[in-house]
Design a protein around this motif. Structure first.
Motif, mmCIF file in Angstrom:
data_model
loop_
_atom_site.group_PDB
_atom_site.id
_atom_site.type_symbol
_atom_site.label_atom_id
_atom_site.label_comp_id
_atom_site.label_asym_id
_atom_site.label_seq_id
_atom_site.Cartn_x
_atom_site.Cartn_y
_atom_site.Cartn_z
ATOM 1 N N GLN A 199 -9.157 0.407 1.918
ATOM 2 C CA GLN A 199 -7.926 0.934 2.490
ATOM 3 C C GLN A 199 -7.644 2.357 2.021
ATOM 4 O O GLN A 199 -6.583 2.902 2.287
ATOM 5 C CB GLN A 199 -6.749 0.027 2.104
ATOM 6 C CG GLN A 199 -6.948 -1.429 2.508
ATOM 7 C CD GLN A 199 -5.833 -2.309 1.995
ATOM 8 O OE1 GLN A 199 -4.709 -1.873 1.828
ATOM 9 N NE2 GLN A 199 -6.147 -3.567 1.739
ATOM 10 N N ARG A 200 -8.593 2.976 1.310
ATOM 11 C CA ARG A 200 -8.299 4.262 0.677
ATOM 12 C C ARG A 200 -9.105 5.406 1.283
ATOM 13 O O ARG A 200 -9.446 6.372 0.610
ATOM 14 C CB ARG A 200 -8.597 4.170 -0.820
ATOM 15 C CG ARG A 200 -7.686 3.131 -1.480
ATOM 16 C CD ARG A 200 -8.096 2.918 -2.916
ATOM 17 N NE ARG A 200 -7.267 1.855 -3.482
ATOM 18 C CZ ARG A 200 -7.641 1.044 -4.437
ATOM 19 N NH1 ARG A 200 -8.811 1.168 -4.979
ATOM 20 N NH2 ARG A 200 -6.832 0.094 -4.894
ATOM 21 N N VAL B 114 0.857 -1.182 0.000
ATOM 22 C CA VAL B 114 0.000 0.000 0.000
ATOM 23 C C VAL B 114 0.895 1.234 0.000
ATOM 24 O O VAL B 114 1.735 1.406 0.872
ATOM 25 C CB VAL B 114 -0.925 0.017 1.234
ATOM 26 C CG1 VAL B 114 -1.756 1.294 1.256
ATOM 27 C CG2 VAL B 114 -1.839 -1.202 1.226
ATOM 28 N N ALA C 119 -8.676 -2.609 -3.247
ATOM 29 C CA ALA C 119 -8.226 -2.028 -1.981
ATOM 30 C C ALA C 119 -9.069 -0.822 -1.602
ATOM 31 O O ALA C 119 -8.599 0.098 -0.957
ATOM 32 C CB ALA C 119 -6.757 -1.628 -2.080
ATOM 33 N N SER D 48 -4.047 7.401 -1.882
ATOM 34 C CA SER D 48 -3.496 6.080 -1.576
ATOM 35 C C SER D 48 -3.846 5.097 -2.677
ATOM 36 O O SER D 48 -4.875 5.233 -3.344
ATOM 37 C CB SER D 48 -4.049 5.560 -0.243
ATOM 38 O OG SER D 48 -3.671 6.405 0.822
ATOM 39 N N GLU E 98 -3.023 0.673 -3.854
ATOM 40 C CA GLU E 98 -2.313 -0.581 -3.644
ATOM 41 C C GLU E 98 -1.542 -0.909 -4.905
ATOM 42 O O GLU E 98 -2.098 -0.941 -6.002
ATOM 43 C CB GLU E 98 -3.283 -1.710 -3.290
ATOM 44 C CG GLU E 98 -2.558 -3.021 -2.996
ATOM 45 C CD GLU E 98 -3.416 -3.990 -2.203
ATOM 46 O OE1 GLU E 98 -3.187 -5.201 -2.326
ATOM 47 O OE2 GLU E 98 -4.311 -3.526 -1.466
#
Length: 432
Positions: free
Chosen positions: A255-256, A150, A252, A242, A244
């Motif tokens: 995760q952002r 990441v 992902a 962000s 991946e």
């Protein structure tokens, strides 16, 4: 063998071409009267192999990336004898190259050299801060984003630099920028990629492990400093995005949550495009890019005759993206053939489903665009035949729209390929 005194030295053409190839340099000659561009030297290494040893202007234009074709035209443009030629652009499958040359005295041809842009660059670092310059930062960041993990890109814009220049003068304002560059280098681990990407912009690409890069950057650069007796309090506008990395990165989206502080306004910038590129690497395999179908109507009767399949990216975070936001990037990444095959399979499958559910639609067709150069894709003819067979589609139900530049690049070869595609059962149309 040593030369004797008074012996005339004659250039060995073979040795000259070998030397050019070893140096990643090619010679070019452009003759507009015969529509012929000739190339010698390291043409293949520079991505110019399809044009060597000579080609037409149409082939030259077709190989240039769409966004760079205006620059490619600078090589072809007629000029007065003695005029200089300078152009910087990329071709498909190659890196950014610099074309330099001159129109010769007779005014009927131009000649020069082409080499990677890096050959003309003395340094990859900003002299003032010691950080990477913009070009080198983007190149390093693109390489890093191909690795698993990441990654977070943070871009900081120093506010009121113009006022600093006016108040302190350029030399003292430069001291502020140099100090900020030193602070940035000290704040991040050695693995982070750091750059000064504009007059008042800094950037960081790193893998955040136990810290928030945007907070670290702000904490390092927004500390007061004293220059020429003045207390300076830098303030920053910071954006972070962000992504991946990796060649086949999974979804992902979760995760952002800290991504896109710059938002859509930054997406035209080369740096935010890096994060989009990381998302794009696995988007086709994850089924995020899919065909949307535009009806095709007969003007004479108003009846529906078929559909055109248009690529749309359903981005997990940003929603539906139009093709102009991702197709140029797909072409730069060399994925147009992969996308073309995916669109052809998905469109044919959907048409087969419609025909099975609605027998009255038996005469409808679906059209798919072939990108520039895709008619040369190995296995295209077999892929078309297999797609028609698997989906039980009759001849002509799947139409392939071919670009004019593909045909003009080599008309004889194109004619052979198009005939083979037609024999395999594809319908054909010219995409203007």
């Amino acid at each position: 063998m040593p030369f004797r005194t008074g012996e005339r030295r004659i250039w060995d053409a073979t040795a000259t071409l070998e030397a050019l190839g070893a140096a990643d340099v090619a010679l070019w000659i452009w003759e507009p009267e015969t529509d012929r561009l000739r190339l010698n030297g390291a043409a293949r290494a520079l991505g110019l192999g399809p044009l060597a040893p000579e080609c037409s202007s149409a082939a030259f234009r077709a190989l240039a990336l769409p966004q760079d074709r205006a620059q490619a035209e600078e090589v072809l443009k007629l000029r007065e004898p003695g005029s200089e030629v300078v152009a910087r652009f990329r071709v498909r499958g190659g890196e950014t190259c610099l074309w330099r040359g001159v129109w010769l005295e007779e005014g009927v041809r131009a000649a020069g050299v082409v080499a990677p842009e890096t050959k003309f660059s003395a340094s990859e670092c900003c002299d003032l801060t010691g950080l990477l310059d913009r070009r080198s930062f983007i190149a390093r960041a693109r390489e890093r984003l191909s690795q698993d993990g990441v990654h977070q890109l943070v871009v900081a814009d120093l506010n009121r630099l113009r006022r600093l220049n006016e108040a302190l003068g350029h030399e003292r304002a430069d001291l502020v920028l140099a100090a900020l560059g030193s602070r940035l280098a000290a704040a991040f681990p050695a693995q982070a990629i750091l750059g000064r990407i504009g007059e008042d912009e800094f950037a960081v690409l790193c893998e955040p492990r136990g810290y928030e890069p945007a907070d670290v950057l702000r904490g390092a650069l927004e500390q007061p400093l004293r220059v020429a007796g003045f207390d300076i309090h830098p303030t920053l506008s910071i954006g972070a995005v962000s992504a991946e990395g990796g060649l086949d990165a999974p979804d992902a989206a979760d995760q952002r949550e800290a991504a896109a502080a710059y938002g859509r306004a930054m997406e035209t910038d080369g740096l935010s495009r890096l994060a989009l590129e990381a998302d794009l690497r696995g988007a086709i395999g994850r089924g995020e890019i899919m065909p949307y179908f535009q009806p095709i109507v007969r003007l004479s009767t108003g009846a529906l005759s078929g559909f055109e399949a248009l690529a749309r990216w359903i981005h997990p975070r940003r929603g539906m993206l139009p093709p102009d936001e991702f197709l140029p990037l797909i072409e730069e990444m060399g994925l147009m053939s992969v996308l073309g095959a995916h669109m052809m399979h998905a469109a044919a499958q959907q048409l087969s489903t419609w025909r099975a559910a609605h027998p009255a639609m038996g005469n409808l067709t679906v059209s798919v665009n072939l990108s520039t150069g895709e008619i040369d894709r190995p296995g295209l003819v077999a892929d078309v035949a297999e797609t028609l067979r698997v989906n039980s589609l009759p001849r002509g139900a799947l139409k392939l729209e071919v670009t004019e530049s593909d045909i003009m690049r080599d008309p004889e070869r194109a004619a052979v390929i198009l005939k083979t595609l037609r024999d395999a059962g594809a319908g054909l149309a010219l995409d203007d």
